[in-house]
Design a protein around this motif. Structure first.
Motif, short mmCIF file in Angstrom:
data_model
loop_
_atom_site.label_atom_id
_atom_site.label_comp_id
_atom_site.label_asym_id
_atom_site.label_seq_id
_atom_site.Cartn_x
_atom_site.Cartn_y
_atom_site.Cartn_z
N GLY A 257 38.04 -5.07 53.84
CA GLY A 257 37.08 -6.02 54.38
C GLY A 257 35.78 -5.39 54.82
N LYS A 258 35.76 -4.04 54.87
CA LYS A 258 34.55 -3.33 55.26
C LYS A 258 34.04 -2.43 54.14
CE LYS A 258 36.01 -3.28 60.11
NZ LYS A 258 36.31 -2.45 61.29
N GLY A 259 34.49 -2.71 52.92
CA GLY A 259 34.06 -1.91 51.78
C GLY A 259 32.57 -2.05 51.52
N ARG A 260 32.09 -1.21 50.62
CA ARG A 260 30.66 -1.19 50.30
C ARG A 260 30.21 -2.55 49.77
NH1 ARG A 260 27.95 2.73 45.70
NH2 ARG A 260 25.84 1.90 45.84
N PRO A 261 29.06 -3.08 50.27
CA PRO A 261 28.57 -4.37 49.76
C PRO A 261 28.25 -4.29 48.27
CG PRO A 261 27.45 -3.79 51.81
CD PRO A 261 28.23 -2.58 51.37
N MET A 262 28.77 -5.29 47.51
CA MET A 262 28.56 -5.33 46.06
C MET A 262 27.59 -6.44 45.66
SD MET A 262 30.25 -2.99 44.49
CE MET A 262 29.73 -1.93 45.82
N ARG A 263 27.69 -7.59 46.36
CA ARG A 263 26.89 -8.74 45.96
C ARG A 263 26.60 -9.59 47.18
NH1 ARG A 263 29.10 -14.03 42.74
NH2 ARG A 263 30.67 -13.79 44.36
N LEU A 264 25.35 -10.01 47.30
CA LEU A 264 24.99 -11.00 48.31
C LEU A 264 24.59 -12.28 47.59
CD1 LEU A 264 24.50 -11.66 51.34
CD2 LEU A 264 22.09 -11.15 50.91
N LEU A 265 25.42 -13.29 47.75
CA LEU A 265 25.10 -14.61 47.22
C LEU A 265 24.39 -15.36 48.33
CD1 LEU A 265 25.53 -16.44 44.71
CD2 LEU A 265 27.65 -17.22 45.78
N TYR A 266 23.20 -15.86 48.05
CA TYR A 266 22.41 -16.48 49.12
C TYR A 266 21.78 -17.79 48.64
CZ TYR A 266 18.37 -14.56 46.61
OH TYR A 266 17.44 -14.26 45.64
N ASP A 267 21.56 -18.65 49.59
CA ASP A 267 20.86 -19.91 49.33
C ASP A 267 19.43 -19.59 48.89
OD1 ASP A 267 19.53 -22.34 49.44
OD2 ASP A 267 20.54 -23.00 51.27
N LYS A 268 19.08 -20.02 47.68
CA LYS A 268 17.77 -19.65 47.13
C LYS A 268 16.62 -20.29 47.91
CE LYS A 268 17.72 -23.19 43.45
NZ LYS A 268 19.06 -23.75 43.72
N GLU A 269 16.93 -21.22 48.82
CA GLU A 269 15.89 -21.82 49.67
C GLU A 269 15.56 -20.94 50.88
OE1 GLU A 269 14.31 -24.60 48.77
OE2 GLU A 269 15.57 -24.65 46.97
N MET A 270 16.30 -19.87 51.06
CA MET A 270 16.07 -19.00 52.20
C MET A 270 14.68 -18.36 52.11
SD MET A 270 18.11 -15.54 53.41
CE MET A 270 19.71 -16.35 53.44
N VAL A 279 18.65 -7.79 53.29
CA VAL A 279 18.74 -6.70 52.31
C VAL A 279 18.60 -5.35 53.00
CG1 VAL A 279 17.61 -5.63 50.33
CG2 VAL A 279 18.00 -8.10 50.36
N ASP A 280 17.65 -5.26 53.91
CA ASP A 280 17.43 -4.00 54.63
C ASP A 280 18.62 -3.66 55.52
OD1 ASP A 280 14.97 -3.78 53.44
OD2 ASP A 280 13.84 -4.57 55.17
N LYS A 281 19.12 -4.65 56.22
CA LYS A 281 20.21 -4.39 57.17
C LYS A 281 21.54 -4.08 56.47
CE LYS A 281 18.18 -4.87 61.20
NZ LYS A 281 18.17 -3.76 62.19
N LEU A 282 21.74 -4.71 55.31
CA LEU A 282 23.01 -4.52 54.59
C LEU A 282 22.94 -3.39 53.58
CD1 LEU A 282 23.89 -8.28 53.99
CD2 LEU A 282 24.94 -6.73 55.66
N ASP A 283 21.75 -2.80 53.42
CA ASP A 283 21.54 -1.70 52.48
C ASP A 283 21.99 -2.10 51.08
OD1 ASP A 283 20.77 0.81 51.64
OD2 ASP A 283 22.72 1.72 52.06
N LEU A 284 21.50 -3.23 50.61
CA LEU A 284 21.85 -3.78 49.31
C LEU A 284 20.85 -3.35 48.25
CD1 LEU A 284 22.87 -7.38 50.31
CD2 LEU A 284 24.23 -5.94 48.81
N SER A 285 21.34 -3.16 47.03
CA SER A 285 20.44 -2.94 45.90
C SER A 285 20.04 -4.28 45.31
CB SER A 285 21.12 -2.08 44.83
OG SER A 285 22.15 -2.82 44.20
N THR A 286 18.96 -4.31 44.58
CA THR A 286 18.50 -5.58 43.99
C THR A 286 19.50 -6.09 42.96
OG1 THR A 286 17.20 -4.31 42.39
CG2 THR A 286 16.06 -5.09 44.37
N ASP A 287 20.31 -5.18 42.36
CA ASP A 287 21.33 -5.62 41.40
C ASP A 287 22.33 -6.57 42.05
OD1 ASP A 287 20.30 -4.09 39.37
OD2 ASP A 287 21.57 -2.36 39.81
N GLY A 288 22.53 -6.39 43.35
CA GLY A 288 23.55 -7.18 44.04
C GLY A 288 23.05 -8.48 44.63
N LEU A 289 21.80 -8.85 44.37
CA LEU A 289 21.25 -10.09 44.92
C LEU A 289 21.40 -11.22 43.91
CD1 LEU A 289 17.96 -8.89 46.66
CD2 LEU A 289 20.11 -9.55 47.75
N ILE A 290 22.14 -12.24 44.28
CA ILE A 290 22.37 -13.37 43.38
C ILE A 290 21.94 -14.66 44.08
CG2 ILE A 290 24.05 -14.63 41.99
CD1 ILE A 290 23.74 -11.78 41.07
N PRO A 291 20.84 -15.27 43.62
CA PRO A 291 20.44 -16.55 44.22
C PRO A 291 21.42 -17.65 43.85
CG PRO A 291 19.06 -16.03 42.33
CD PRO A 291 19.94 -14.84 42.55
#
Length: 684
Positions: A257-270, A279-291
């Protein structure tokens, strides 16, 4: 192995499979509520894909250049391709849900309404429900921009909330709210009005009642956007098989449950600034951003309530009896005379329960041995084994603790079985035991006689109602004698070779499969009948693909029925011009593994637990077994023949990866799953 053979990347092929699931959601011939459920399956599949496959690719992407050359592909390039495909699929998904499904529901006078569409009376109903059932479960986490960002759970849904006063974004407050969902409580059916039916989601109930949560703060504007983080689900384990293994596995599950973040699915209206903050706080790459849209964990829609007519779901298909196999007579006496095949889900899993229940109470039964991989939540299989132990039978159970995403449940069942006196083996070091076998030792007339059940699918009564599998009852010594040896090896963690009838991984499956293919190659070159028909979930092993290309070039006709991943590229001159590959996606999950070899006109038929992947051939304990009973063999051949004629739910797997519906050269519609049900119902 020859270099530069044509191959489809396995991850890209898997995404193509999930696109076939999406096709079912778009198929107007599929009942409406079932189409919603196919959207849920698509979403659930994609979650697991990111947790496992994308997680693995991310790990591989950190390798040096030389290591990547050994892989044969660039993980970073594949990750980029995955991102592009997934974004396109998410657009198709959102279009299907918002622009098609919702409108068709409205035509049925069913409305999924959000917080902005509640009138006064429905709003009061929602407020009452929220205060009585939901509010006490919510604990918002206020975010201090100077402190570390809170740890997000894997796949949980959160609202990322912003409280704004006097339009001053810089001084706004941020908060997280975890949405309490377990699938069944995701939906609230509202009171009906004038034959109009209304459903709202827990997400929108909370949105409607945000003021009840944050009333102590001063704000004049409140915004909330749903997010879902998918983490790396691979486990790092101390692999010693002992009590310490269970302890290590439990700790690893907690870490999952605390593994490395792979994908952030987010409301595209955000708003972009809120997204950038995440993105900054979770240290996500752009590959893992899915609107996405406002609703995540769409897998919960598998439990979408049908508040309309029966025609919105598939008609019931009651489980059929197996011809001449009675549940009111001793199943051992019947199996002693001949083999029987259970074709799930068309025929009932209760026959397997009947087999285990009779073994548990029969005074002549002395021992039961079984391998278990995935189990139902309230498993009747487990209860039968416990009762057998209470009745003085020796019960040996190999329960695979490393069954992905079932580890926690299997730890529970392990402890429960041990408490009841069952001898439990946790698995084999470095190997998963994926076979589906059960052996019963019965003392008859002064000697031991063995009865077996071997299957392509798990001993799981829940999935047995959804998955297409074959389960064989046999007392033939050719098979049972070798199962005795196999179970002895499992108990001592020893791999034996030299089975005459069984095909067992990890030591023999690859070579025996090669021998069977080579035999067809020899027959083809000698001018004899030569063909191969294989059915499985996935084909990705490069050595097997190379061997099939060799058979193709020798004139062997090859037909492959593959539900999921297929790295073989059909229709390529000099490699695969005689190979046809297609996939059947329908109301039930095609899960059976079947091998058929022409053998000069006297077919050899095998069932197996193994897909043709490196992990199944080399790194798991799998069991394939021949069909020796002529009547059972004819039944399997007929079922496969029906599937080969499917032109309704079969899609081509081709070089274009376009999932084109398959044509069979006939105008008569053939739909394998309904045709198989009819065949089993009316066959004599």
């Amino acid at each position: 192995m020859p270099k530069n053979i044509p191959l489809i990347n396995r991850e890209v092929s898997w995404l193509s499979f999930n696109d076939r699931v999406l096709q079912e959601a778009a198929d107007k011939s599929v009942p409406l509520v079932e189409r919603i459920r196919f959207l849920a399956i698509f979403s659930s599949n994609l979650d697991e894909f990111y947790r496992v496959r994308v997680a693995t690719l991310n790990r591989l992407s950190s390798l040096n250049t030389k290591s990547k050359e050994l892989l044969g592909f660039n993980p970073r390039k594949i990750l980029n391709e995955i991102k592009n495909i997934v974004v396109r699929q998410e657009r198709k998904f959102n279009h299907q849900y918002k622009d098609v499904i919702l409108k068709e529901l409205e035509q049925q006078k069913i409305f999924i309404i959000n917080e902005k569409q509640l009138n006064v009376s429905r709003g009061l109903y929602v407020k009452k429900y929220f205060r009585e059932k939901v509010l006490s479960t919510l604990v918002p986490v206020m975010i201090d921009k100077n402190e570390p960002f809170p740890e997000l759970k894997d796949r949980a849904i959160y609202f990322f909330v912003r409280l704004v006063q006097n339009k001053n974004i810089e001084k706004s407050r941020l908060a997280l709210i975890e949405i309490p969902t377990d699938g069944s409580n995701r939906f609230l059916v509202l009171p009906e009005t004038n034959n109009l039916k209304f459903i709202t989601l827990i997400d929108d109930i909370i949105r409607y009642c945000l003021d009840d949560i944050f009333f102590i703060f001063n704000y004049d504007q409140i915004e909330s956007y749903s997010i879902q983080l998918t983490r790396d689900a691979e486990l790092d384990l101390d692999k010693h098989v002992s009590d310490k293994f269970i302890e290590a596995l439990t700790k690893s599950l907690n870490k999952r449950g605390k593994g490395r973040p792979m994908r952030l699915l987010y409301d595209k209206e955000m708003p972009l600034d809120m997204l950038k903050y995440l993105v900054d706080k979770l240290d996500l790459s752009t590959d893992g951003l899915i609107p996405g849209n406002r609703y995540h964990n769409f897998k919960d829609f598998i439990s979408f309530p049908n508040v309309g007519g029966q025609d919105l779901e598939y008609p019931k298909m009651p489980a059929l009896p197996v011809q001449d196999l009675s549940s009111m007579s001793s199943i051992f006496a019947q199996i002693a005379k001949r083999d029987y095949l259970i074709n799930l889900p068309y025929q009932s899993f209760d026959y397997i329960i009947h087999f285990l229940r009779e073994a548990a109470i029969d005074p002549k039964v002395k021992e039961i041995s079984i391998t278990l991989y995935r189990l139902a939540e309230n498993s009747r299989v487990i209860h039968a084994l416990i009762n057998a132990a209470k009745n003085g039978k020796k019960v040996y159970c190999l329960l695979e603790l490393k069954a992905r995403f079932d580890e926690q449940a299997n730890i529970y069942w392990t402890k429960r079985l041990e408490e009841e006196g069952v001898s439990v083996n946790y698995g084999i070091l470095d190997y998963k035991v994926h076979s589906k076998i059960c052996l019963v030792r019965r003392h008859e007339r002064g000697k031991d006689v063995y009865y077996a059940n071997l299957a392509t699918g798990n001993f799981n009564e829940k999935t047995a109602g959804l998955y297409c599998d074959h389960s064989l009852f046999t007392a033939k010594p050719q098979i049972t004698d070798e199962l005795v040896k196999l179970f002895e090896g499992l108990q001592t963690q020893t791999f034996y070779k030299g089975y005459k009838y069984l095909i067992v991984s990890p030591l023999e499956s690859r070579q025996k499969l090669n021998n069977l293919i080579d035999h067809e190659i020899e027959n083809s070159r000698a001018g004899k009948i030569a063909y191969i028909t294989l059915k499985m979930n996935s084909l990705t092993d490069e050595e097997v693909i190379t061997k099939l290309y060799e058979a193709n070039n020798a004139g062997v006709k090859i037909k492959l029925i593959i539900r999921g991943m297929c790295s073989l590229v059909p229709g390529v001159a000099g490699f695969s011009d005689k190979i046809e590959v297609f996939s059947i996606i329908d109301r039930f999950l095609e899960h059976a593994r079947v091998w058929i070899f022409a053998n000069s006109g006297t077919e050899k038929v095998y069932l197996t637990s193994a897909d043709l992947m490196a992990r199944n051939l080399d790194h798991r304990v799998e069991v394939g077994f021949p069909i020796l009973d002529q009547e059972v063999k004819s039944e399997i051949l007929k079922i496969i023949d029906i599937q080969l004629k499917d032109n309704s739910k079969a899609r081509e797997i081709n070089q274009l990866n376009n999932n084109r519906y398959r044509k069979t050269g006939t105008k008569v519609a053939s739909r394998a799953q309904t045709d198989i049900y009819a065949y089993l119902k009316y066959k004599k």
